[in-house]
Design an enzyme around this catalytic site. Structure first.
Site, PDB file in Angstrom:
ATOM      1  N   ASP A 140       0.816  -1.215   0.000  1.00  0.00           N
ATOM      2  CA  ASP A 140       0.000   0.000   0.000  1.00  0.00           C
ATOM      3  C   ASP A 140       0.852   1.269   0.000  1.00  0.00           C
ATOM      4  O   ASP A 140       0.394   2.346   0.385  1.00  0.00           O
ATOM      5  CB  ASP A 140      -0.953  -0.008   1.201  1.00  0.00           C
ATOM      6  N   HIS A 188      24.239   4.300 -17.698  1.00  0.00           N
ATOM      7  CA  HIS A 188      23.090   4.479 -16.797  1.00  0.00           C
ATOM      8  C   HIS A 188      23.349   3.821 -15.441  1.00  0.00           C
ATOM      9  O   HIS A 188      22.452   3.225 -14.846  1.00  0.00           O
ATOM     10  CB  HIS A 188      21.809   3.923 -17.432  1.00  0.00           C
ATOM     11  N   ASP A 224      26.316  12.681 -12.506  1.00  0.00           N
ATOM     12  CA  ASP A 224      25.311  13.196 -13.451  1.00  0.00           C
ATOM     13  C   ASP A 224      24.025  13.320 -12.643  1.00  0.00           C
ATOM     14  O   ASP A 224      23.372  12.317 -12.338  1.00  0.00           O
ATOM     15  CB  ASP A 224      25.165  12.194 -14.605  1.00  0.00           C
ATOM     16  N   ASP A 247      20.082  19.240 -15.687  1.00  0.00           N
ATOM     17  CA  ASP A 247      20.748  17.963 -15.997  1.00  0.00           C
ATOM     18  C   ASP A 247      22.220  18.275 -16.213  1.00  0.00           C
ATOM     19  O   ASP A 247      22.579  18.853 -17.235  1.00  0.00           O
ATOM     20  CB  ASP A 247      20.103  17.385 -17.266  1.00  0.00           C
ATOM     21  N   HIS A 270      26.915   7.701 -26.876  1.00  0.00           N
ATOM     22  CA  HIS A 270      25.588   8.323 -26.756  1.00  0.00           C
ATOM     23  C   HIS A 270      25.511   9.595 -27.591  1.00  0.00           C
ATOM     24  O   HIS A 270      26.490   9.995 -28.218  1.00  0.00           O
ATOM     25  CB  HIS A 270      25.257   8.588 -25.275  1.00  0.00           C
ATOM     26  N   HIS A 307      20.298  16.658 -25.690  1.00  0.00           N
ATOM     27  CA  HIS A 307      18.848  16.510 -25.876  1.00  0.00           C
ATOM     28  C   HIS A 307      18.188  17.802 -25.443  1.00  0.00           C
ATOM     29  O   HIS A 307      18.803  18.627 -24.744  1.00  0.00           O
ATOM     30  CB  HIS A 307      18.326  15.325 -25.056  1.00  0.00           C
ATOM     31  N   HIS A 345      14.522  14.510 -20.639  1.00  0.00           N
ATOM     32  CA  HIS A 345      14.670  14.287 -22.078  1.00  0.00           C
ATOM     33  C   HIS A 345      13.381  14.830 -22.672  1.00  0.00           C
ATOM     34  O   HIS A 345      12.376  14.131 -22.774  1.00  0.00           O
ATOM     35  CB  HIS A 345      14.865  12.801 -22.395  1.00  0.00           C
ATOM     36  N   GLU A 382      26.680  17.251 -23.858  1.00  0.00           N
ATOM     37  CA  GLU A 382      27.240  16.292 -22.899  1.00  0.00           C
ATOM     38  C   GLU A 382      28.106  15.216 -23.535  1.00  0.00           C
ATOM     39  O   GLU A 382      27.821  14.019 -23.406  1.00  0.00           O
ATOM     40  CB  GLU A 382      26.118  15.644 -22.097  1.00  0.00           C
ATOM     41  N   TYR A 410      34.613   6.928 -22.720  1.00  0.00           N
ATOM     42  CA  TYR A 410      34.486   5.842 -21.745  1.00  0.00           C
ATOM     43  C   TYR A 410      35.379   4.683 -22.152  1.00  0.00           C
ATOM     44  O   TYR A 410      35.245   4.145 -23.252  1.00  0.00           O
ATOM     45  CB  TYR A 410      33.023   5.387 -21.683  1.00  0.00           C
ATOM     46  N   ARG A 424      32.510  12.422 -18.512  1.00  0.00           N
ATOM     47  CA  ARG A 424      31.480  13.179 -19.246  1.00  0.00           C
ATOM     48  C   ARG A 424      31.410  14.570 -18.622  1.00  0.00           C
ATOM     49  O   ARG A 424      31.578  14.716 -17.404  1.00  0.00           O
ATOM     50  CB  ARG A 424      30.113  12.478 -19.162  1.00  0.00           C
ATOM     51  N   GLU A 439      28.711  17.826 -18.818  1.00  0.00           N
ATOM     52  CA  GLU A 439      27.384  18.162 -19.340  1.00  0.00           C
ATOM     53  C   GLU A 439      26.912  19.498 -18.784  1.00  0.00           C
ATOM     54  O   GLU A 439      26.911  19.718 -17.575  1.00  0.00           O
ATOM     55  CB  GLU A 439      26.373  17.071 -18.942  1.00  0.00           C
TER      56      GLU A 439
HETATM   57  N1  GLY Z   1      21.025  12.255 -17.055  1.00  0.00           N
HETATM   58  C1  GLY Z   1      20.531  11.815 -18.258  1.00  0.00           C
HETATM   59  C2  GLY Z   1      21.197  12.473 -19.364  1.00  0.00           C
HETATM   60  O1  GLY Z   1      22.242  13.050 -19.188  1.00  0.00           O
HETATM   61  O2  GLY Z   1      20.704  12.516 -20.443  1.00  0.00           O
HETATM   62 MN    MN Z   2      22.797  14.013 -17.435  1.00  0.00          MN
HETATM   63 MN    MN Z   3      21.494  14.843 -20.337  1.00  0.00          MN
END
Ligand code: GLY
Ligand code: MN
Ligand code: MN
Length: 434
Positions: free
Chosen positions: A41, A228, A245, A256, A340, A344, A351, A376, A380, A400, A402
């Site tokens: 619940d 991820h 991140d 982000d 990647h 975005h 996103h 970003e 890697y 990375r 970003e």
């Molecule tokens: N944190 C998800 C991205 O960087 O797109």
């Molecule tokens: Mn991110």
């Molecule tokens: Mn992002």
């Protein structure tokens, strides 16, 4: 109006922009997100649908926004849970039908218990019925015998360019996330746990009445090479980098941001070489955020820098053309280390709507003033990889960087600029709060 994040006229303008694109006899149903069970619940914290927030700011569960258009004119109705003292004692006081009709930017409000009978009335005589399926079982069931069109297609285009008041909220979310990263960098020491960094970042969000806009990624060493990664349960060994991140929401609008830093405050030569390359790629990507440019221009800019750098460092042994792959394809061997997309759109969803995601069929939008995007790039070199050859020197490095970037007529404005990313700045900041 209730205390909503935008003026009534801003909501009404959004509604008008969307409804004007509908046929003259038509109806739009926008359900909010369903509540979602965590265990028995216990529910996950509720987060309203971004479409609902966009059109009328309704943030309680169980709402349906309806716009019925007839002879080119329209009337909006918000269906909500009615007041009910017995439930409210447990779950909190509801706005209710009267509160919704007085405080929300709609022509009228009604009880969600009237939905079934009213839907029949709303859809009568309509040439097109717009809805978002899969969110409200009852609505889906009622509409199961009629043809419907996807309401997202009607709305998404309007959400892409942000208004000045949306940009103000996004700048706040960006500043909060920048400050959270600064605090985490300042508090870092060799041997810190990934979860401890996570708690510093998310604690800062909570302290500022915000919350994450997506589960925070805190990856030390090799964990930074899992795109991820979300376990956040390892100790970060001295000499390793940590990639964070993490972003937050203000009134539903996301930030982000990613920063990568050495836990002991000093980049090794190999780490520095890769960091410098990713940073140069990121700056080139930001430079490419110019109004009028095609979406791919950011990715081209970062990819060229990364591919050239990988050759320079001896990680790829080929020409730049071969490293990148065919023009407009960008699928050459540099993609073994940068898997990647470059960025975005950002907005009510991290996103956000409007295209431009890696793997989308369409080529993405032309960049316009008022869009907010992320840039970003990353590289890697997981030591666990057995599909590519990675020089020992770079094995175990994942980096990375970003930022959130507002596109303006006069070029890109970095909303997350408060958070340092130059090597000297980062090194000076690590552990400085201890
Ligand atoms: N944190 C998800 C991205 O960087 O797109
Ligand atoms: Mn991110
Ligand atoms: Mn992002």
């Amino acid at each position: 109006m209730a205390d909503l994040p935008f003026s009534e006229s801003e909501y009404l303008t959004r509604q008008k922009n969307v409804i004007e694109d509908m046929p003259s006899e038509s109806v739009l149903f926008i359900p909010t997100n369903p509540k979602s069970i965590r265990s028995n619940d216990v529910s996950y914290p509720f987060r309203a649908s971004s479409y609902m927030l966009y059109l009328c700011g309704w943030s309680e569960p169980d709402g349906i926004f309806v716009a019925r258009k007839s002879s080119g004119k329209w009337k909006t109705t918000l269906y909500v849970l009615p007041r009910d003292t017995k439930s409210e004692i447990w779950e909190g006081i509801r706005v209710g039908v009267e509160g919704a009709s007085q405080g929300w930017p709609v022509d009228q409000a009604a009880s969600i218990t009237d939905l079934e009978k009213d839907v029949m009335f709303h859809i009568q005589g309509c040439s097109e019925i717009f809805t978002i399926e899969g969110l409200n079982n009852e609505l889906d069931k009622i509409l199961s015998d009629v043809d419907t069109s996807d309401a997202k297609k009607l709305i998404d285009g309007h959400r892409v360019v942000k208004s000045p008041s949306e940009i103000e909220l996004m700048a706040k979310a960006a500043t909060l996330a920048s400050n959270a990263h600064i605090l985490a960098i300042e508090s870092t020491y060799p041997g810190i746990g990934e979860w401890q960094i996570q708690s510093i970042v998310e604690g800062y969000f909570s302290m500022n009445m915000s919350q994450w806009s997506y589960p925070s990624i805190v990856g030390g060493g090799d964990n930074a090479t899992i795109l991820h990664y979300k376990e956040n349960n390892c100790i970060i060994e001295p000499g390793n980098l940590v990639l964070v991140d993490a972003g937050c929401e203000v009134e539903g609008y996301a930030s982000d941001i990613t920063r990568t830093w050495p836990v002991n405050g000093k980049f090794s030569d190999a780490q520095r070489e890769i960091y410098d390359l990713v940073l140069r790629a990121e700056l080139a990507g930001i430079d490419a955020c110019q109004p009028g440019s095609p979406w791919i221009s950011m990715h081209r800019a970062t990819s060229r820098v990364l591919a050239a750098g990988l050759i320079e460092l001896g990680i790829l042994d080929c020409s730049i053309e071969d490293a990148i792959g065919e023009e407009n394809d960008f699928n050459g061997p540099y993609r073994n280390f940068f898997m990647h997309g470059t960025g975005h759109l950002l907005g009510l969803d991290v996103h956000d709507v409007g295209g431009g995601r890696q793997g989308d069929d369409d080529p993405g939008p032309i960049l316009k003033a008022g869009m907010v995007v992320t840039v970003e790039p990353g590289l890697y070199f997981g030591s666990w990889r057995n599909d590519v050859s990675i020089p020992e020197r770079y094995s175990g490095i994942g980096i990375r960087i970003e930022d959130d970037v507002l596109i303006t007529e006069s070029g890109p404005v970095v909303l997350t600029a408060d958070c340092p990313k130059e090597i000297d700045e980062i090194e000076a900041l690590v552990g400085s709060n201890r």
